[in-house]
Design a protein around this motif. Structure first.
Motif, PDB file in Angstrom:
ATOM      1  N   LEU A  78     -13.587   0.926 -42.968  1.00  0.00           N
ATOM      2  CA  LEU A  78     -12.507   1.979 -42.747  1.00  0.00           C
ATOM      3  C   LEU A  78     -10.785   1.707 -42.550  1.00  0.00           C
ATOM      4  O   LEU A  78     -10.044   1.787 -43.120  1.00  0.00           O
ATOM      5  CB  LEU A  78     -12.915   3.613 -42.875  1.00  0.00           C
ATOM      6  CG  LEU A  78     -11.889   4.751 -43.327  1.00  0.00           C
ATOM      7  CD1 LEU A  78     -11.353   4.451 -44.199  1.00  0.00           C
ATOM      8  CD2 LEU A  78     -12.843   5.793 -42.861  1.00  0.00           C
ATOM      9  N   ALA A  79     -10.853   1.743 -41.485  1.00  0.00           N
ATOM     10  CA  ALA A  79      -9.276   1.011 -41.117  1.00  0.00           C
ATOM     11  C   ALA A  79      -8.595  -0.335 -41.366  1.00  0.00           C
ATOM     12  O   ALA A  79      -7.417   0.714 -41.919  1.00  0.00           O
ATOM     13  CB  ALA A  79      -9.773   0.691 -38.821  1.00  0.00           C
ATOM     14  N   ARG A  80      -9.603  -0.719 -42.074  1.00  0.00           N
ATOM     15  CA  ARG A  80      -9.053  -2.252 -42.750  1.00  0.00           C
ATOM     16  C   ARG A  80      -7.560  -1.966 -44.078  1.00  0.00           C
ATOM     17  O   ARG A  80      -7.295  -2.217 -43.953  1.00  0.00           O
ATOM     18  CB  ARG A  80     -10.010  -3.238 -43.094  1.00  0.00           C
ATOM     19  CG  ARG A  80      -9.422  -4.379 -41.426  1.00  0.00           C
ATOM     20  CD  ARG A  80     -10.467  -5.562 -41.782  1.00  0.00           C
ATOM     21  NE  ARG A  80     -11.782  -5.166 -41.830  1.00  0.00           N
ATOM     22  CZ  ARG A  80     -12.359  -5.762 -41.071  1.00  0.00           C
ATOM     23  NH1 ARG A  80     -11.861  -5.668 -39.809  1.00  0.00           N
ATOM     24  NH2 ARG A  80     -14.318  -4.600 -41.055  1.00  0.00           N
ATOM     25  N   GLU A  81      -9.220  -0.858 -44.209  1.00  0.00           N
ATOM     26  CA  GLU A  81      -8.528  -0.429 -45.924  1.00  0.00           C
ATOM     27  C   GLU A  81      -7.345   0.467 -45.721  1.00  0.00           C
ATOM     28  O   GLU A  81      -6.605  -0.110 -46.573  1.00  0.00           O
ATOM     29  CB  GLU A  81      -9.529   0.235 -46.469  1.00  0.00           C
ATOM     30  CG  GLU A  81      -9.432   1.491 -47.929  1.00  0.00           C
ATOM     31  CD  GLU A  81      -9.239   0.305 -49.212  1.00  0.00           C
ATOM     32  OE1 GLU A  81      -9.034   0.740 -49.989  1.00  0.00           O
ATOM     33  OE2 GLU A  81      -9.689  -1.815 -49.026  1.00  0.00           O
ATOM     34  N   LEU A  82      -6.817   1.105 -44.945  1.00  0.00           N
ATOM     35  CA  LEU A  82      -6.317   2.197 -44.689  1.00  0.00           C
ATOM     36  C   LEU A  82      -4.604   1.309 -44.007  1.00  0.00           C
ATOM     37  O   LEU A  82      -3.618   1.455 -44.965  1.00  0.00           O
ATOM     38  CB  LEU A  82      -6.455   3.224 -43.266  1.00  0.00           C
ATOM     39  CG  LEU A  82      -7.653   4.003 -43.515  1.00  0.00           C
ATOM     40  CD1 LEU A  82      -7.354   4.958 -42.504  1.00  0.00           C
ATOM     41  CD2 LEU A  82      -6.773   4.716 -44.926  1.00  0.00           C
ATOM     42  N   VAL A  83      -4.896   0.087 -43.038  1.00  0.00           N
ATOM     43  CA  VAL A  83      -4.036  -0.923 -43.011  1.00  0.00           C
ATOM     44  C   VAL A  83      -3.838  -1.294 -43.744  1.00  0.00           C
ATOM     45  O   VAL A  83      -1.972  -1.536 -44.356  1.00  0.00           O
ATOM     46  CB  VAL A  83      -4.345  -2.135 -41.902  1.00  0.00           C
ATOM     47  CG1 VAL A  83      -3.114  -2.472 -41.748  1.00  0.00           C
ATOM     48  CG2 VAL A  83      -4.494  -0.642 -40.465  1.00  0.00           C
ATOM     49  N   GLY A  84      -4.731  -1.973 -45.050  1.00  0.00           N
ATOM     50  CA  GLY A  84      -4.089  -3.211 -46.821  1.00  0.00           C
ATOM     51  C   GLY A  84      -3.594  -1.946 -47.193  1.00  0.00           C
ATOM     52  O   GLY A  84      -2.421  -2.848 -48.063  1.00  0.00           O
ATOM     53  N   LYS A  85      -3.945  -1.233 -47.340  1.00  0.00           N
ATOM     54  CA  LYS A  85      -2.952   0.332 -48.491  1.00  0.00           C
ATOM     55  C   LYS A  85      -1.743   0.325 -47.937  1.00  0.00           C
ATOM     56  O   LYS A  85      -1.233   0.328 -49.061  1.00  0.00           O
ATOM     57  CB  LYS A  85      -3.530   0.982 -48.320  1.00  0.00           C
ATOM     58  CG  LYS A  85      -4.527   1.029 -49.412  1.00  0.00           C
ATOM     59  CD  LYS A  85      -5.350   2.379 -49.855  1.00  0.00           C
ATOM     60  CE  LYS A  85      -6.748   2.811 -50.604  1.00  0.00           C
ATOM     61  NZ  LYS A  85      -7.218   3.865 -51.100  1.00  0.00           N
TER      62      LYS A  85
ATOM     63  N   VAL B 240       0.793  -2.795 -48.570  1.00  0.00           N
ATOM     64  CA  VAL B 240       0.918  -2.709 -50.048  1.00  0.00           C
ATOM     65  C   VAL B 240       1.603  -1.467 -50.754  1.00  0.00           C
ATOM     66  O   VAL B 240       1.764  -1.693 -51.887  1.00  0.00           O
ATOM     67  CB  VAL B 240       0.425  -3.705 -50.935  1.00  0.00           C
ATOM     68  CG1 VAL B 240      -0.567  -4.596 -50.243  1.00  0.00           C
ATOM     69  CG2 VAL B 240      -1.378  -3.142 -50.831  1.00  0.00           C
ATOM     70  N   ASP B 241       2.037  -0.984 -49.960  1.00  0.00           N
ATOM     71  CA  ASP B 241       2.759   0.724 -50.021  1.00  0.00           C
ATOM     72  C   ASP B 241       1.691   1.862 -51.222  1.00  0.00           C
ATOM     73  O   ASP B 241       2.338   1.694 -51.765  1.00  0.00           O
ATOM     74  CB  ASP B 241       3.866   0.493 -50.725  1.00  0.00           C
ATOM     75  CG  ASP B 241       4.878  -0.306 -50.039  1.00  0.00           C
ATOM     76  OD1 ASP B 241       4.730  -0.124 -48.574  1.00  0.00           O
ATOM     77  OD2 ASP B 241       5.545  -1.019 -50.396  1.00  0.00           O
ATOM     78  N   LEU B 242       0.932   1.445 -50.997  1.00  0.00           N
ATOM     79  CA  LEU B 242      -0.190   2.766 -51.623  1.00  0.00           C
ATOM     80  C   LEU B 242      -0.804   3.502 -51.138  1.00  0.00           C
ATOM     81  O   LEU B 242      -0.707   3.711 -49.795  1.00  0.00           O
ATOM     82  CB  LEU B 242      -1.922   1.695 -52.008  1.00  0.00           C
ATOM     83  CG  LEU B 242      -1.596   0.712 -53.457  1.00  0.00           C
ATOM     84  CD1 LEU B 242      -3.567  -0.194 -53.695  1.00  0.00           C
ATOM     85  CD2 LEU B 242      -0.949   1.298 -54.016  1.00  0.00           C
ATOM     86  N   PRO B 243      -0.870   4.615 -51.689  1.00  0.00           N
ATOM     87  CA  PRO B 243      -1.484   5.863 -51.079  1.00  0.00           C
ATOM     88  C   PRO B 243      -2.945   5.355 -50.005  1.00  0.00           C
ATOM     89  O   PRO B 243      -3.341   5.215 -50.584  1.00  0.00           O
ATOM     90  CB  PRO B 243      -1.239   6.836 -52.784  1.00  0.00           C
ATOM     91  CG  PRO B 243      -1.648   6.555 -53.183  1.00  0.00           C
ATOM     92  CD  PRO B 243      -0.313   5.122 -52.681  1.00  0.00           C
TER      93      PRO B 243
ATOM     94  N   THR C 106     -10.320  14.382 -52.930  1.00  0.00           N
ATOM     95  CA  THR C 106     -11.154  14.247 -52.117  1.00  0.00           C
ATOM     96  C   THR C 106     -12.127  12.753 -53.444  1.00  0.00           C
ATOM     97  O   THR C 106     -12.997  12.595 -53.094  1.00  0.00           O
ATOM     98  CB  THR C 106     -12.413  15.896 -53.836  1.00  0.00           C
ATOM     99  OG1 THR C 106     -11.825  15.671 -54.430  1.00  0.00           O
ATOM    100  CG2 THR C 106     -12.295  17.037 -52.806  1.00  0.00           C
ATOM    101  N   GLY C 107     -11.164  12.589 -54.208  1.00  0.00           N
ATOM    102  CA  GLY C 107     -11.044  11.499 -54.448  1.00  0.00           C
ATOM    103  C   GLY C 107     -10.321  10.138 -54.188  1.00  0.00           C
ATOM    104  O   GLY C 107     -11.581   8.801 -53.904  1.00  0.00           O
ATOM    105  N   GLY C 108     -10.497  10.159 -52.578  1.00  0.00           N
ATOM    106  CA  GLY C 108     -10.075   8.614 -52.070  1.00  0.00           C
ATOM    107  C   GLY C 108     -10.550   8.329 -50.780  1.00  0.00           C
ATOM    108  O   GLY C 108     -12.660   8.524 -51.301  1.00  0.00           O
TER     109      GLY C 108
END
Length: 399
Positions: free
Chosen positions: A377-384, A387-390, A396-398
């Motif tokens: 999960l942490a890698r996904e948050l850092v990756g987003k 690349v400037d993604l929310p 609830t859909g996150g």
């Protein structure tokens, strides 16, 4: 909190030596029993309190040492070398106490922080079974009874559950309309109605991180932190970055101990048929070198990040600005420590595989991969973020 002038006078080598003395005298000798019996390491924590380390970041006016974040990172590392269970409890405790330092009222600081110096223990309680590692999303909700609050809920993982003197417990505000409308309550661990579930796990078996159930537990109005709906802001701007620095630092200590044990075994073990030690085999030396390189990659980042914490605080900048770097550090430190533990088990063969310190560390160290935020999960948050993604934390859909 330590002033800039005080920070400049801190002798970090002396702090490391003093903490290591406590670890070697009390904590490390208890590590095998803590794992084997799954007992909460109360004597370890009392030894840390007696020496002042449980109050390391607490300002001197509340009987703390008033030291800084670099000292904290060193303490977490050294405790991790002696016992990963104790280091995890320690990091959660310091985070809980520091939450009160950051956001508590003067009355809360006087009441909850002073007893820490003599052994009072704090912890955080956030996650819930229905939302897993998404600790920013709770389904439980406090109720109101006049000006007080009633907590009737269950948390899925709470380090020091049933053992803590106080919990910084997160739940939804009464009548919350949005997922992020969460509040922190200081819950007295002696309150009736608090029940800790069993903790049976692969590793870190002494930290008692099982479920925590609160049955109609009353919390007075003066034990809400800051005010309603502030838990997310409190976490992102103080608690979470500190926790990430602490866990990464603790796992550096775990990695160092795994490498020390493996190296010592390789040097002393001799195959009499060829009269060669394990250290004479090139493949063994190369494995140890890989482990050493992993350990060496961690310390500069650890200390540089701790220095940033000190600088940001001195400049009045929110620590939340360091959340992503703290997350990256936690990912790298816990994964590097796992690689070192894998190598330690590999080069020690059957000796490492049987019940003992290397086998225990091999199990303990894996906890770092799944500690919130889990590394996936942490890698996904850092990756987003990269690349400037929310991050979509509060939908609830996150993720």
């Amino acid at each position: 909190m330590a002033t800039a002038q005080h920070i400049n006078t801190i002798n970090y080598d002396e702090i490391r030596a003093q903490i290591r003395e406590t670890v070697q005298a009390v904590i490390a000798p208890n590590a095998e029993r803590t794992d084997r019996e799954g007992v909460f390491p109360r004597s370890n924590l009392q030894a840390l309190a007696d020496a002042g380390w449980n109050s390391l970041l607490i300002p001197q006016q509340y009987d703390g040492l008033g030291l800084d974040y670099k000292a904290f990172s060193i303490a977490a590392e050294e405790i991790g070398r002696g016992c990963p269970s104790t280091s995890l409890i320690y990091v959660m405790h310091v985070g809980a106490a520091q939450t009160i330092v950051y956001y508590g009222t003067e009355e809360q600081k006087e009441r909850w922080l002073r007893p820490v110096r003599t052994g009072a223990l704090g912890t955080h309680s956030m996650s819930e079974k229905a939302t897993g590692g998404h600790t920013w999303f709770n389904l439980s909700e406090a109720k109101r009874d006049g000006t007080d609050y009633i907590l009737d809920l269950e948390k899925s993982f709470t380090t020091s559950g049933g053992e803590a003197s106080f919990y910084i417990l997160q739940t939804r505000t009464p009548g919350a309309a949005e997922p992020q409308q969460l509040s922190y309550f200081i819950v007295d661990g002696e309150q009736p109605g608090i029940t800790a579930g069993a903790w049976e796990a692969l590793g870190v078996r002494g930290n008692q991180s099982g479920p925590l159930k609160l049955n109609n537990v009353r919390v007075p109005q003066n034990d809400i932190l800051w005010e309603e709906n502030k838990a997310v802001e409190i976490a992102l701007n103080g608690v979470d970055p500190l926790y990430l620095l602490g866990i990464g630092s603790a796992w550096i200590g775990v990695a160092q101990e795994a490498l020390r044990l493996a190296t010592a075994h390789v040097k002393r073990t001799v195959h009499r048929d060829f009269n060669r030690s394990l250290a004479d085999y090139q493949v063994i030396r190369q494995q140890l070198a890989k482990a050493q390189i992993q350990v060496s990659s961690l310390r500069p980042w650890q200390l540089a990040l701790a220095d940033k914490f000190n600088r940001y605080e001195a400049e009045g900048r929110p620590l939340g600005e360091l959340w992503y770097e703290g997350t990256e550090f936690k990912i790298h430190a816990t994964e590097a420590a796992n690689q070192v533990a894998n190598i330690a088990l590999d080069v020690t063969g059957g000796y490492g595989y049987k019940k003992g310190p290397i086998e225990r560390i091999y199990r303990d160290v894996r906890a770092g991969l799944v500690l919130t935020p889990s590394n996936n999960l942490a890698r996904e948050l850092v990756g987003k973020h990269l690349v400037d993604l929310p991050t979509e934390l509060f939908t609830t859909g996150g993720d």
